[in-house]
Design an enzyme around this catalytic site. Structure first.
Site, PDB file in Angstrom:
ATOM      1  N   ASP A  82      -9.224  -6.674 -17.701  1.00  0.00           N
ATOM      2  CA  ASP A  82      -7.865  -6.122 -17.734  1.00  0.00           C
ATOM      3  C   ASP A  82      -7.728  -5.210 -18.959  1.00  0.00           C
ATOM      4  O   ASP A  82      -7.728  -5.673 -20.098  1.00  0.00           O
ATOM      5  CB  ASP A  82      -6.847  -7.270 -17.803  1.00  0.00           C
ATOM      6  CG  ASP A  82      -5.425  -6.762 -17.664  1.00  0.00           C
ATOM      7  OD1 ASP A  82      -5.018  -5.882 -18.466  1.00  0.00           O
ATOM      8  OD2 ASP A  82      -4.710  -7.218 -16.757  1.00  0.00           O
ATOM      9  N   THR A 127      -0.945  -8.739  -4.289  1.00  0.00           N
ATOM     10  CA  THR A 127      -1.173  -7.644  -3.341  1.00  0.00           C
ATOM     11  C   THR A 127      -1.738  -6.387  -4.004  1.00  0.00           C
ATOM     12  O   THR A 127      -2.206  -5.491  -3.301  1.00  0.00           O
ATOM     13  CB  THR A 127       0.152  -7.244  -2.679  1.00  0.00           C
ATOM     14  OG1 THR A 127       1.022  -6.746  -3.710  1.00  0.00           O
ATOM     15  CG2 THR A 127       0.821  -8.438  -1.995  1.00  0.00           C
TER      16      THR A 127
HETATM   17  C1  PRP Z   1      -3.600  -1.750 -14.560  1.00  0.00           C
HETATM   18  C2  PRP Z   1      -4.142  -0.411 -15.008  1.00  0.00           C
HETATM   19  C3  PRP Z   1      -3.601   0.525 -13.965  1.00  0.00           C
HETATM   20  C4  PRP Z   1      -3.615  -0.331 -12.729  1.00  0.00           C
HETATM   21  C5  PRP Z   1      -4.796   0.060 -11.870  1.00  0.00           C
HETATM   22  O1  PRP Z   1      -2.284  -1.916 -14.943  1.00  0.00           O
HETATM   23  O2  PRP Z   1      -3.770  -0.048 -16.298  1.00  0.00           O
HETATM   24  O3  PRP Z   1      -2.287   0.987 -14.236  1.00  0.00           O
HETATM   25  O4  PRP Z   1      -3.766  -1.698 -13.154  1.00  0.00           O
HETATM   26  O5  PRP Z   1      -4.787  -0.632 -10.692  1.00  0.00           O
HETATM   27  P1  PRP Z   1      -4.527   0.060  -9.287  1.00  0.00           P
HETATM   28  O6  PRP Z   1      -5.380   1.265  -9.233  1.00  0.00           O
HETATM   29  O7  PRP Z   1      -4.934  -1.007  -8.296  1.00  0.00           O
HETATM   30  O8  PRP Z   1      -3.059   0.386  -9.198  1.00  0.00           O
HETATM   31  P2  PRP Z   1      -1.481  -3.292 -14.728  1.00  0.00           P
HETATM   32  O9  PRP Z   1      -0.611  -3.203 -13.513  1.00  0.00           O
HETATM   33  O10 PRP Z   1      -2.399  -4.454 -14.811  1.00  0.00           O
HETATM   34  O11 PRP Z   1      -0.465  -3.288 -15.915  1.00  0.00           O
HETATM   35  P3  PRP Z   1      -0.685  -3.272 -17.501  1.00  0.00           P
HETATM   36  O12 PRP Z   1      -1.195  -1.890 -17.851  1.00  0.00           O
HETATM   37  O13 PRP Z   1       0.700  -3.499 -17.997  1.00  0.00           O
HETATM   38  O14 PRP Z   1      -1.649  -4.356 -17.890  1.00  0.00           O
HETATM   39  N1  URA Z   2      -6.466  -3.127 -13.814  1.00  0.00           N
HETATM   40  C1  URA Z   2      -7.329  -3.428 -14.824  1.00  0.00           C
HETATM   41  O1  URA Z   2      -6.918  -3.436 -15.996  1.00  0.00           O
HETATM   42  N2  URA Z   2      -8.595  -3.714 -14.511  1.00  0.00           N
HETATM   43  C2  URA Z   2      -9.064  -3.704 -13.248  1.00  0.00           C
HETATM   44  O2  URA Z   2     -10.266  -3.958 -13.039  1.00  0.00           O
HETATM   45  C3  URA Z   2      -8.168  -3.399 -12.216  1.00  0.00           C
HETATM   46  C4  URA Z   2      -6.873  -3.104 -12.528  1.00  0.00           C
END
Ligand code: PRP
Ligand code: URA
Length: 206
Positions: free
Chosen positions: A197, A105
């Site tokens: 990512d 989601t």
């Molecule tokens: C990623 C990124 C942001 C988020 C952005 O973190 O570092 O925090 O996604 O997505 P959004 O704008 O849709 O919220 P993630 O939840 O993948 O966790 P991580 O940093 O632990 O990899």
């Molecule tokens: N979080 C990431 O790290 N990359 C994306 O493109 C979206 C969310």
């Protein structure tokens, strides 16, 4: 208000950072370098106080930063920007907010918070390399406001139009500085063209 940093030194580094062949060591270096450029632009209105100093040649009046700063990375990828922020603001405090997106989601799930409570005078600099749906940043800003922060700035490396619209709608008082505004989100809520990512690329966990 959103400011997209439009500078060849930044654009060059963003291009290298996006490249699928860029390995974690170089990726982390690029994240740090771009973060310093973002900070340079975002913090140009920091308040200063005059201080008398003596150089080897004469007495003069210099300036020192007056504002109290709290740097707030969103875990985990935001950690990749902390060194650069502390490099330019060595006396800042650091608080952290843990947030994990639900893979289906994209809803953010907060899992940790260790941010000093605010008097209301500090500037909280929220940092996260990616702004996709905007859910994580919007939730982090709500948490900071609940802790008493009145002045919040968000520094980001790659933003989607959807994420920027959401922050503008939900937190119009929070200025956003980003190194790139990308095209869109894909069906998995990843930024296109993006860089994949960010957490995995910083920490080598692909
Ligand atoms: C990623 C990124 C942001 C988020 C952005 O973190 O570092 O925090 O996604 O997505 P959004 O704008 O849709 O919220 P993630 O939840 O993948 O966790 P991580 O940093 O632990 O990899
Ligand atoms: N979080 C990431 O790290 N990359 C994306 O493109 C979206 C969310």
């Amino acid at each position: 208000m959103t400011t997209v940093i439009n500078h060849p030194l930044v654009a060059h580094r963003v291009t290298l950072m996006r490249d699928i062949d860029t390995k974690p060591k170089q990726f982390r270096e690029l994240v740090n370098e771009i973060t310093e450029f973002l900070a340079f632009e975002a913090l140009k209105n920091l308040k200063t106080v005059d201080v008398p100093i003596t150089t080897p040649v004469a007495k003069t009046i210099g300036k020192k930063i007056k504002d109290e700063i709290v740097i707030v990375p969103i875990l985990r990828a935001g950690m990749g920007m902390v060194d650069a922020m502390l490099h330019v603001l060595p006396y800042a405090k650091v608080g952290v907010l843990g947030m994990q997106r639900n893979e289906e989601t994209a809803e953010p799930i907060p899992y940790y918070s260790k941010v000093p409570p605010a008097t209301g005078e500090e500037i909280a600099i929220l940092i996260d390399p990616m702004l996709a749906t905007g859910g994580s940043a919007a939730d982090a800003i709500v948490q900071l406001k609940k802790l008493g922060y009145k002045y919040i700035v968000f520094l980001n490396l790659i933003a989607s139009p959807e994420g920027l619209d959401r922050l503008e709608k939900e937190h119009p008082d929070v200025p956003v500085f980003t190194a790139a505004k990308d095209e869109r989100l894909n069906s998995r809520f990843y930024i296109v063209p993006g860089l994949g990512d960010a957490g995995d690329r910083i920490f080598g966990t692909l």
